[in-house]
Scaffold this active site. Structure first.
Site, PDB file in Angstrom:
ATOM      1  N   CYS A   1      -4.544   2.077  -3.885  1.00  0.00           N
ATOM      2  CA  CYS A   1      -3.093   2.630  -3.532  1.00  0.00           C
ATOM      3  C   CYS A   1      -2.371   2.016  -3.892  1.00  0.00           C
ATOM      4  O   CYS A   1      -1.360   1.599  -2.536  1.00  0.00           O
ATOM      5  CB  CYS A   1      -3.432   3.344  -1.547  1.00  0.00           C
ATOM      6  SG  CYS A   1      -4.986   4.747  -1.551  1.00  0.00           S
TER       7      CYS A   1
ATOM      8  N   LYS B   1     -11.102  -0.235  10.190  1.00  0.00           N
ATOM      9  CA  LYS B   1     -10.538  -1.682   9.571  1.00  0.00           C
ATOM     10  C   LYS B   1     -10.803  -2.308  10.334  1.00  0.00           C
ATOM     11  O   LYS B   1     -11.649  -4.394   9.635  1.00  0.00           O
ATOM     12  CB  LYS B   1      -9.760  -2.233   8.187  1.00  0.00           C
ATOM     13  CG  LYS B   1      -9.041  -0.967   7.268  1.00  0.00           C
ATOM     14  CD  LYS B   1      -7.631  -1.271   6.793  1.00  0.00           C
ATOM     15  CE  LYS B   1      -7.117   0.544   6.106  1.00  0.00           C
ATOM     16  NZ  LYS B   1      -8.395   0.465   4.749  1.00  0.00           N
TER      17      LYS B   1
ATOM     18  N   ASP C   1       2.677  -4.970   8.598  1.00  0.00           N
ATOM     19  CA  ASP C   1       1.693  -3.657   8.188  1.00  0.00           C
ATOM     20  C   ASP C   1       0.412  -4.588   8.091  1.00  0.00           C
ATOM     21  O   ASP C   1      -0.042  -5.628   7.269  1.00  0.00           O
ATOM     22  CB  ASP C   1       1.630  -2.835   6.591  1.00  0.00           C
ATOM     23  CG  ASP C   1       0.123  -2.574   6.714  1.00  0.00           C
ATOM     24  OD1 ASP C   1      -0.795  -2.610   7.108  1.00  0.00           O
ATOM     25  OD2 ASP C   1       0.099  -1.755   5.368  1.00  0.00           O
TER      26      ASP C   1
ATOM     27  N   HIS D   1       1.173  -1.304   0.182  1.00  0.00           N
ATOM     28  CA  HIS D   1       0.067   0.162   0.278  1.00  0.00           C
ATOM     29  C   HIS D   1       0.566   1.596  -0.138  1.00  0.00           C
ATOM     30  O   HIS D   1       1.869   1.293   0.525  1.00  0.00           O
ATOM     31  CB  HIS D   1      -0.581  -0.083   1.386  1.00  0.00           C
ATOM     32  CG  HIS D   1      -1.715   1.481   1.583  1.00  0.00           C
ATOM     33  ND1 HIS D   1      -1.493   2.290   1.336  1.00  0.00           N
ATOM     34  CD2 HIS D   1      -3.199   0.800   1.209  1.00  0.00           C
ATOM     35  CE1 HIS D   1      -2.970   3.159   1.898  1.00  0.00           C
ATOM     36  NE2 HIS D   1      -3.788   2.169   1.421  1.00  0.00           N
TER      37      HIS D   1
ATOM     38  N   GLN E   1      -4.771  -5.162   6.904  1.00  0.00           N
ATOM     39  CA  GLN E   1      -5.935  -6.036   6.173  1.00  0.00           C
ATOM     40  C   GLN E   1      -5.632  -7.449   7.424  1.00  0.00           C
ATOM     41  O   GLN E   1      -6.767  -8.273   7.311  1.00  0.00           O
ATOM     42  CB  GLN E   1      -5.702  -6.493   5.069  1.00  0.00           C
ATOM     43  CG  GLN E   1      -5.698  -5.013   4.399  1.00  0.00           C
ATOM     44  CD  GLN E   1      -7.345  -4.946   4.355  1.00  0.00           C
ATOM     45  OE1 GLN E   1      -8.631  -5.613   4.530  1.00  0.00           O
ATOM     46  NE2 GLN E   1      -7.337  -3.453   4.023  1.00  0.00           N
TER      47      GLN E   1
HETATM   48  N1  PMP Z   1      -1.697  -0.794   4.462  1.00  0.00           N
HETATM   49  C1  PMP Z   1      -2.841  -1.359   3.796  1.00  0.00           C
HETATM   50  C2  PMP Z   1      -2.530  -3.123   3.533  1.00  0.00           C
HETATM   51  C3  PMP Z   1      -4.249  -0.746   3.756  1.00  0.00           C
HETATM   52  O1  PMP Z   1      -5.493  -1.463   3.493  1.00  0.00           O
HETATM   53  C4  PMP Z   1      -4.490   0.665   4.483  1.00  0.00           C
HETATM   54  C5  PMP Z   1      -5.627   1.173   4.051  1.00  0.00           C
HETATM   55  N2  PMP Z   1      -6.098   1.264   3.194  1.00  0.00           N
HETATM   56  C6  PMP Z   1      -3.703   1.226   4.777  1.00  0.00           C
HETATM   57  C7  PMP Z   1      -2.534   0.598   4.941  1.00  0.00           C
HETATM   58  C8  PMP Z   1      -3.338   2.263   5.533  1.00  0.00           C
HETATM   59  O2  PMP Z   1      -4.359   2.534   6.221  1.00  0.00           O
HETATM   60  P1  PMP Z   1      -5.567   4.214   7.174  1.00  0.00           P
HETATM   61  O3  PMP Z   1      -4.933   4.340   5.594  1.00  0.00           O
HETATM   62  O4  PMP Z   1      -5.596   3.740   8.270  1.00  0.00           O
HETATM   63  O5  PMP Z   1      -3.811   4.036   7.930  1.00  0.00           O
END
Ligand code: PMP
Length: 395
Positions: free
Chosen positions: A353, A216, A190, A117, A193
């Site tokens: 993203c 999430k 990270d 991401h 998910q």
């Molecule tokens: N890493 C992953 C794998 C994600 O799916 C996301 C959110 N789509 C993020 C990081 C970023 O999370 P946040 O926008 O809640 O900070």
């Protein structure tokens, strides 16, 4: 009742109906999850009858709120198998990774993967790390054999998504930790998910840092956590200054509080922390093994139905965790998303993203259906019906 309907917790989630009172087939939980009533109630109490600031008050409401806030830290820590003093509350996973990238004292090369991401790419670039990129296997997993061959003593950090937000593929965190440690590097997972859908135990994973967001995980927006091993956090300098993170302030010299307070400058997200803990409790009560099995069954049904269509390309491995990305020949994902919305089916369309991953796959976007505790086979059926209608519209 089918297996997935028995597990589905739709009744706990007031957000899962449309304004007209019809079922809303919400298949965008990987972007953000709906909130159960227990989380809504916990945040509402924290904002209402229990509200006061933390850490400074001499009056009893503030003292009670401080206990609640610190209890939330304990709950979040134990949710991932960590210790209380190893949880830094942040605005979310994004801020957690930025904190680490800026503050980690031994900067050098960082090994990322092609499926990351943007929030696990850009912070490293901004903080001046030299970025190396581990390739993927043909079925969309981080290729740990390639990682092993790439890692050198110059690598100070390995930072991988525990579960990909596009492909749903899982990485073997323990093996990644072993590979990182073999060259003297640290491992950040990270876990955005992963925490909503897999049992996570940072001790068993043997990772060094773990980042995730509450929203999430059925909790509020505006809060997340960086878990870090106590000795590593203790060696990291503060990254933002202000109230609450200090020991003693003077114009000539200032000293800082120990971790994790050192990284929490300013009045914290009190209400959100209470809601975060309520969400962890809610998920723990259901059990992440059960959630994982439930979502695996929905992924199986979805991939089977889409796989039977000869004009559909499926991405990611068959054992994807809760996430199915796909493309339909001749239908842009945005058009699909718009038509599905008319059927009260909400999916995600875009690059998620993860532009470098899109580039690697030779595409600009995918359609993505992602599941949660409340999803069931009616949602899958509504998705498939909507896709069939979309294909008829596009001829
Ligand atoms: N890493 C992953 C794998 C994600 O799916 C996301 C959110 N789509 C993020 C990081 C970023 O999370 P946040 O926008 O809640 O900070």
């Amino acid at each position: 009742m089918s297996v997935t309907q028995t597990m589905s917790r739709k009744a706990d989630f007031p957000g899962l109906v449309t304004a007209e009172g019809k079922p809303w087939h919400y298949l965008d939980s990987a972007a953000t999850a709906q909130k159960p009533q227990v989380v809504i109630d916990a945040t509402s109490d924290a904002m209402g009858k229990d509200y006061a600031t933390v850490h400074r008050g001499v009056y009893s409401r503030s003292a009670e709120m401080t206990l609640g806030y610190e209890a939330a830290r304990r709950t979040v820590a134990s949710f991932i198998g960590g210790q209380e003093d190893e949880i830094v509350f942040t605005r979310g996973a994004t801020e957690a990774i930025n904190l680490l990238a800026y503050s980690y004292p031994d900067k050098g090369r960082v090994l990322l993967s092609e499926l990351e991401h943007h929030s696990n790419i850009v912070p490293w670039q901004l903080a001046g790390w030299q970025v190396d990129v581990c390739p993927l296997t043909d079925d969309g997993r981080i290729d740990l054999d390639a990682a092993e061959a790439m890692l050198t003593r110059e690598h100070k950090m390995v930072a991988f998504a525990h579960v990909s937000n596009v492909l749903g593929s899982m990485v073997d965190g323990k093996r990644a930790a072993d590979l990182a440690h073999a060259v003297g590097a640290k491992l950040l997972l990270d876990g955005c998910q992963a925490v909503p859908r897999l049992p996570v135990d940072v001790a068993a994973l043997d990772c060094d840092f773990y980042a995730f967001s509450a929203h999430k995980l059925y909790g509020p927006t505006g809060i997340g956590a960086l878990w870090g091993r106590a000795d590593l956090l203790a060696a990291m300098p503060p990254w933002q200054g202000g109230g609450a993170m200090i020991d003693k302030v003077g114009f000539d010299a200032t000293t800082y509080a120990p971790a994790p307070q050192r990284f929490e400058a300013g009045t914290p997200a009190i209400i959100e922390a209470i809601g975060f803990a309520a969400a962890c409790d809610y998920v723990s009560d259901i059990g992440r093994e059960a959630i994982h099995r439930h979502e695996a069954e929905l992924v199986r049904q979805t991939r089977e139905a889409l796989g039977a269509m000869n004009d559909v390309t499926l991405f990611g491995p068959d054992d994807s965790a809760g996430i199915v990305s796909f493309l339909i020949d001749g239908v842009h994902p945005h058009d699909l998303g718009t038509i599905l919305d008319e059927e009260n089916v909400a999916i995600r369309a875009g690059h998620h993203c993860a532009q470098p991953l899109m580039e690697k796959l030779g595409i600009t976007a995918t359609a993505r259906a992602s599941f949660g505790i409340y999803s069931d086979e009616d949602d899958v059926a509504a998705l498939i019906r909507g896709i069939e209608r979309t294909k008829r519209i596009f001829g």
